[in-house]
Each structure stands twice: as structure tokens, then as C-alpha cells.
Design a protein around this motif. Structure first.
Motif, PDB file in Angstrom:
ATOM      1  N   ASP A  19       0.753  -1.273   0.011  1.00 48.80           N
ATOM      2  CA  ASP A  19       0.006  -0.124  -0.102  1.00 48.80           C
ATOM      3  C   ASP A  19       0.980   1.190  -0.078  1.00 48.80           C
ATOM      4  O   ASP A  19       1.471   1.324   0.964  1.00 48.80           O
ATOM      5  CB  ASP A  19      -0.944  -0.272   1.330  1.00 48.80           C
ATOM      6  N   VAL A  20       1.025   1.794  -1.105  1.00 44.87           N
ATOM      7  CA  VAL A  20       1.973   2.998  -1.170  1.00 44.87           C
ATOM      8  C   VAL A  20       1.027   4.183  -1.769  1.00 44.87           C
ATOM      9  O   VAL A  20      -0.046   4.139  -2.017  1.00 44.87           O
ATOM     10  CB  VAL A  20       3.037   2.660  -2.529  1.00 44.87           C
ATOM     11  N   GLU A  21       1.838   5.339  -1.670  1.00 48.52           N
ATOM     12  CA  GLU A  21       1.318   6.670  -2.071  1.00 48.52           C
ATOM     13  C   GLU A  21       1.862   7.044  -3.307  1.00 48.52           C
ATOM     14  O   GLU A  21       3.216   7.139  -3.344  1.00 48.52           O
ATOM     15  CB  GLU A  21       1.498   7.579  -0.913  1.00 48.52           C
ATOM     16  N   LEU A  22       1.315   6.997  -4.265  1.00 51.52           N
ATOM     17  CA  LEU A  22       1.786   7.545  -5.627  1.00 51.52           C
ATOM     18  C   LEU A  22       1.625   9.028  -5.788  1.00 51.52           C
ATOM     19  O   LEU A  22       0.714   9.821  -5.344  1.00 51.52           O
ATOM     20  CB  LEU A  22       1.037   6.935  -6.854  1.00 51.52           C
ATOM     21  N   PHE A  23       2.751   9.550  -6.293  1.00 49.17           N
ATOM     22  CA  PHE A  23       2.779  10.981  -6.558  1.00 49.17           C
ATOM     23  C   PHE A  23       2.610  11.277  -8.264  1.00 49.17           C
ATOM     24  O   PHE A  23       2.760  10.366  -8.888  1.00 49.17           O
ATOM     25  CB  PHE A  23       4.098  11.454  -6.369  1.00 49.17           C
ATOM     26  N   PRO A  24       2.071  12.427  -8.598  1.00 52.08           N
ATOM     27  CA  PRO A  24       1.882  12.591  -9.833  1.00 52.08           C
ATOM     28  C   PRO A  24       2.990  12.272 -10.912  1.00 52.08           C
ATOM     29  O   PRO A  24       3.995  12.491 -10.405  1.00 52.08           O
ATOM     30  CB  PRO A  24       1.567  14.085  -9.956  1.00 52.08           C
ATOM     31  N   HIS A  25       2.610  11.505 -12.020  1.00 47.61           N
ATOM     32  CA  HIS A  25       3.446  11.125 -12.941  1.00 47.61           C
ATOM     33  C   HIS A  25       4.108  12.394 -13.928  1.00 47.61           C
ATOM     34  O   HIS A  25       3.257  12.990 -14.016  1.00 47.61           O
ATOM     35  CB  HIS A  25       2.631  10.174 -13.879  1.00 47.61           C
ATOM     36  N   ARG A  26       5.199  12.173 -14.121  1.00 44.20           N
ATOM     37  CA  ARG A  26       5.765  13.114 -14.676  1.00 44.20           C
ATOM     38  C   ARG A  26       5.966  12.865 -16.387  1.00 44.20           C
ATOM     39  O   ARG A  26       6.585  11.704 -16.610  1.00 44.20           O
ATOM     40  CB  ARG A  26       7.402  13.487 -14.404  1.00 44.20           C
ATOM     41  N   GLU A  27       5.090  13.297 -17.209  1.00 42.72           N
ATOM     42  CA  GLU A  27       5.106  13.243 -18.529  1.00 42.72           C
ATOM     43  C   GLU A  27       6.346  13.038 -19.309  1.00 42.72           C
ATOM     44  O   GLU A  27       7.494  13.687 -18.892  1.00 42.72           O
ATOM     45  CB  GLU A  27       4.190  14.390 -19.312  1.00 42.72           C
ATOM     46  N   GLY A  28       6.519  11.897 -20.055  1.00 45.93           N
ATOM     47  CA  GLY A  28       7.647  11.576 -20.426  1.00 45.93           C
ATOM     48  C   GLY A  28       8.914  10.985 -19.704  1.00 45.93           C
ATOM     49  O   GLY A  28       9.718  10.375 -20.154  1.00 45.93           O
ATOM     50  N   SER A  29       8.542  10.531 -18.478  1.00 45.91           N
ATOM     51  CA  SER A  29       9.421   9.742 -17.768  1.00 45.91           C
ATOM     52  C   SER A  29       8.662   8.665 -17.532  1.00 45.91           C
ATOM     53  O   SER A  29       7.721   8.526 -17.119  1.00 45.91           O
ATOM     54  CB  SER A  29       9.644  10.416 -16.228  1.00 45.91           C
ATOM     55  N   PRO A  30       9.656   7.503 -17.468  1.00 46.82           N
ATOM     56  CA  PRO A  30       9.371   6.127 -17.328  1.00 46.82           C
ATOM     57  C   PRO A  30       9.053   5.746 -15.697  1.00 46.82           C
ATOM     58  O   PRO A  30       8.776   4.784 -15.418  1.00 46.82           O
ATOM     59  CB  PRO A  30      10.222   4.933 -17.961  1.00 46.82           C
ATOM     60  N   LEU A  31       9.787   6.693 -14.933  1.00 44.86           N
ATOM     61  CA  LEU A  31       9.754   6.415 -13.709  1.00 44.86           C
ATOM     62  C   LEU A  31       8.552   6.941 -12.772  1.00 44.86           C
ATOM     63  O   LEU A  31       8.305   8.135 -13.189  1.00 44.86           O
ATOM     64  CB  LEU A  31      10.885   7.072 -13.068  1.00 44.86           C
ATOM     65  N   LEU A  32       7.996   6.528 -11.943  1.00 47.43           N
ATOM     66  CA  LEU A  32       6.926   6.993 -11.050  1.00 47.43           C
ATOM     67  C   LEU A  32       7.357   6.865  -9.565  1.00 47.43           C
ATOM     68  O   LEU A  32       7.951   6.028  -9.105  1.00 47.43           O
ATOM     69  CB  LEU A  32       5.743   5.762 -11.176  1.00 47.43           C
ATOM     70  N   GLU A  33       7.088   7.933  -9.146  1.00 50.61           N
ATOM     71  CA  GLU A  33       7.449   8.219  -7.575  1.00 50.61           C
ATOM     72  C   GLU A  33       6.386   7.738  -6.653  1.00 50.61           C
ATOM     73  O   GLU A  33       5.477   8.038  -6.843  1.00 50.61           O
ATOM     74  CB  GLU A  33       7.824   9.591  -7.203  1.00 50.61           C
ATOM     75  N   CYS A  34       7.005   7.034  -5.584  1.00 45.59           N
ATOM     76  CA  CYS A  34       5.984   6.971  -4.525  1.00 45.59           C
ATOM     77  C   CYS A  34       6.430   7.031  -3.141  1.00 45.59           C
ATOM     78  O   CYS A  34       7.889   7.000  -2.944  1.00 45.59           O
ATOM     79  CB  CYS A  34       5.528   5.353  -4.900  1.00 45.59           C
ATOM     80  N   ARG A  35       5.754   6.824  -2.017  1.00 43.30           N
ATOM     81  CA  ARG A  35       6.042   6.631  -0.760  1.00 43.30           C
ATOM     82  C   ARG A  35       5.823   5.326  -0.256  1.00 43.30           C
ATOM     83  O   ARG A  35       4.451   5.013  -0.140  1.00 43.30           O
ATOM     84  CB  ARG A  35       5.514   7.836   0.017  1.00 43.30           C
ATOM     85  N   ALA A  36       6.569   4.252   0.171  1.00 48.30           N
ATOM     86  CA  ALA A  36       6.368   3.177   0.769  1.00 48.30           C
ATOM     87  C   ALA A  36       7.107   3.165   1.776  1.00 48.30           C
ATOM     88  O   ALA A  36       8.282   3.127   2.314  1.00 48.30           O
ATOM     89  CB  ALA A  36       7.001   2.248  -0.357  1.00 48.30           C
ATOM     90  N   GLY A  37       6.247   2.946   3.056  1.00 52.14           N
ATOM     91  CA  GLY A  37       6.631   3.242   4.529  1.00 52.14           C
ATOM     92  C   GLY A  37       7.224   4.866   4.551  1.00 52.14           C
ATOM     93  O   GLY A  37       6.763   5.704   4.273  1.00 52.14           O
ATOM     94  N   ASP A  38       8.529   4.640   5.136  1.00 54.25           N
ATOM     95  CA  ASP A  38       9.095   5.883   5.143  1.00 54.25           C
ATOM     96  C   ASP A  38       9.962   6.203   3.896  1.00 54.25           C
ATOM     97  O   ASP A  38      10.679   7.321   3.952  1.00 54.25           O
ATOM     98  CB  ASP A  38      10.001   5.950   6.625  1.00 54.25           C
ATOM     99  N   ALA A  39      10.176   5.425   2.978  1.00 56.68           N
ATOM    100  CA  ALA A  39      11.090   5.715   1.831  1.00 56.68           C
ATOM    101  C   ALA A  39      10.188   6.087   0.788  1.00 56.68           C
ATOM    102  O   ALA A  39       9.066   6.188   0.589  1.00 56.68           O
ATOM    103  CB  ALA A  39      11.581   4.252   1.501  1.00 56.68           C
ATOM    104  N   ILE A  40      11.001   7.061   0.033  1.00 60.97           N
ATOM    105  CA  ILE A  40      10.737   7.560  -1.320  1.00 60.97           C
ATOM    106  C   ILE A  40      11.295   6.877  -2.449  1.00 60.97           C
ATOM    107  O   ILE A  40      12.574   6.840  -2.487  1.00 60.97           O
ATOM    108  CB  ILE A  40      10.720   8.984  -1.504  1.00 60.97           C
ATOM    109  N   LEU A  41      10.589   6.116  -3.319  1.00 60.57           N
ATOM    110  CA  LEU A  41      11.031   5.372  -4.216  1.00 60.57           C
ATOM    111  C   LEU A  41      10.737   6.013  -5.747  1.00 60.57           C
ATOM    112  O   LEU A  41       9.690   6.348  -5.879  1.00 60.57           O
ATOM    113  CB  LEU A  41      10.777   3.879  -4.255  1.00 60.57           C
ATOM    114  N   GLN A  42      11.915   5.560  -6.669  1.00 61.25           N
ATOM    115  CA  GLN A  42      11.217   5.981  -7.960  1.00 61.25           C
ATOM    116  C   GLN A  42      11.182   4.498  -8.806  1.00 61.25           C
ATOM    117  O   GLN A  42      12.073   3.637  -8.575  1.00 61.25           O
ATOM    118  CB  GLN A  42      12.426   6.574  -8.626  1.00 61.25           C
ATOM    119  N   LEU A  43       9.830   4.133  -9.186  1.00 66.95           N
ATOM    120  CA  LEU A  43       9.730   2.917  -9.907  1.00 66.95           C
ATOM    121  C   LEU A  43       9.689   2.967 -11.295  1.00 66.95           C
ATOM    122  O   LEU A  43       9.045   4.070 -11.839  1.00 66.95           O
ATOM    123  CB  LEU A  43       8.516   2.437  -9.236  1.00 66.95           C
TER     124      LEU A  43
END
Length: 160
Positions: A19-43
Motif C-alpha cells: 500500500d503506497v502513496e503514488l505521486f503525480p506522474h511526470r510526462e515523458g518519464s518512465p519513473l513513477l515516484e511513490c512513498r512506501a513506508g518511510d522511503a521515497i522510491l522511483q519505480l
């Protein structure tokens, strides 16, 4: 190979989605940022840019590593830390082992692909640590089975 297709991977591993918090997707980027627990990940988003919406979402977090390090029981707490763009280090408890895929609870579930040899004694309940190489793959889970997109559309406001 850890998957036949993104759809097959989601079908097999969705019960271990985080269960993560997704952030707005940047157009043209294949990476999706999210908060998973206390970490910010780029997926590296594997399910396509149109399935994810900002906010809470179940997402399969799929890092790949070449080595799992067995740790003595009780020697470390579950932890997920980013080490760079779309890379991480994690410590957690093995939930399940299925071939070269190991599900690890590092505070959030991680469906880890192991490209190297699995250590002897790797069983559910063991404490492990690993370094996940970039990119960490992300599979957004939008529903159950076929028609996932239709389920998402019934709950999203796509008007401009």
C-alpha cells in the motif's frame, strides 16, 4: 526471467502488493515516484502510465538483486532505504520463496527477483539484507483479474 508478462506477474504476486502513496506522474518519464513506508522510491512503471493515479494505490514493488545476505535472527529491524534513483537497500523477513523470487517484509512487502544463487537456509522467517539495483520495477494493481482498467475507470474522475 522473473515474469512472462506484466499481466502474469501482477496476477501471480498481487497478494504481496504494498500500500503506497503514488505521486503525480511526470510526462515523458518512465519513473513513477511513490512513498512506501518511510522511503521515497522511483519505480520503473511496468503496467503503463495510465493505470496509476496520484494517491493511495496497491503496487507490487519488484527490486532485483544478485545476492541475499542471511542475518542472525533479531540482529536488525525491517528497513527500506533508497540509495539513489530507483535503487535501494533493504532488511527484512522472508515471507515466501518461489524459485528465484523471494517475498521480503521490509516494513512493506517487496517481491525480490534474485539473479544470483539463493543462500542455503533461506526459508520463511529468516532475516535477510540485500541491495536492489536500479531500476526497481513497479506494477500498479488496479483490480482483480481481467478488466482491471475498467475497475479503475469507475473510480477515477478523468474529466478536464
Amino acid at each position: 526471467m522473473f515474469e512472462d508478462s506484466p499481466e502474469a506477474f501482477v496476477s501471480r504476486w498481487q497478494r504481496h502488493a504494498a500500500d503506497v502513496e503514488l505521486f503525480p506522474h511526470r510526462e515523458g518519464s518512465p519513473l513513477l515516484e511513490c512513498r512506501a513506508g518511510d522511503a521515497i522510491l522511483q519505480l520503473f512503471e511496468r503496467t503503463g502510465p495510465y493505470l496509476s493515479r496520484p494517491g493511495r494505490q496497491r503496487t507490487i514493488l519488484h527490486p532485483v538483486t544478485t545476492e541475499l545476505e542471511l542475518l542472525p535472527d533479531g540482529s536488525a529491524a525491517p528497513e527500506l532505504t533508497t540509495t539513489g534513483i530507483s535503487s535501494l537497500i533493504a532488511t527484512g523477513t522472508v515471507v515466501t520463496v518461489a524459485g528465484d523470487v523471494v517475498v521480503i517484509d521490509a516494513g512493506v512487502p517487496l517481491v525480490v527477483g534474485v539473479a544470483g544463487e539463493l543462500p542455503a537456509g533461506l526459508v520463511p522467517g529468516r532475516l535477510v539484507r540485500f541491495v536492489g539495483a536500479a531500476p526497481v520495477h513497479g506494477f500498479v494493481v488496479t483490480g482483480h483479474g481481467a478488466g482491471n482498467g475498467a475497475a479503475r475507470r469507475s473510480h477515477a474522475d478523468d474529466t478536464i
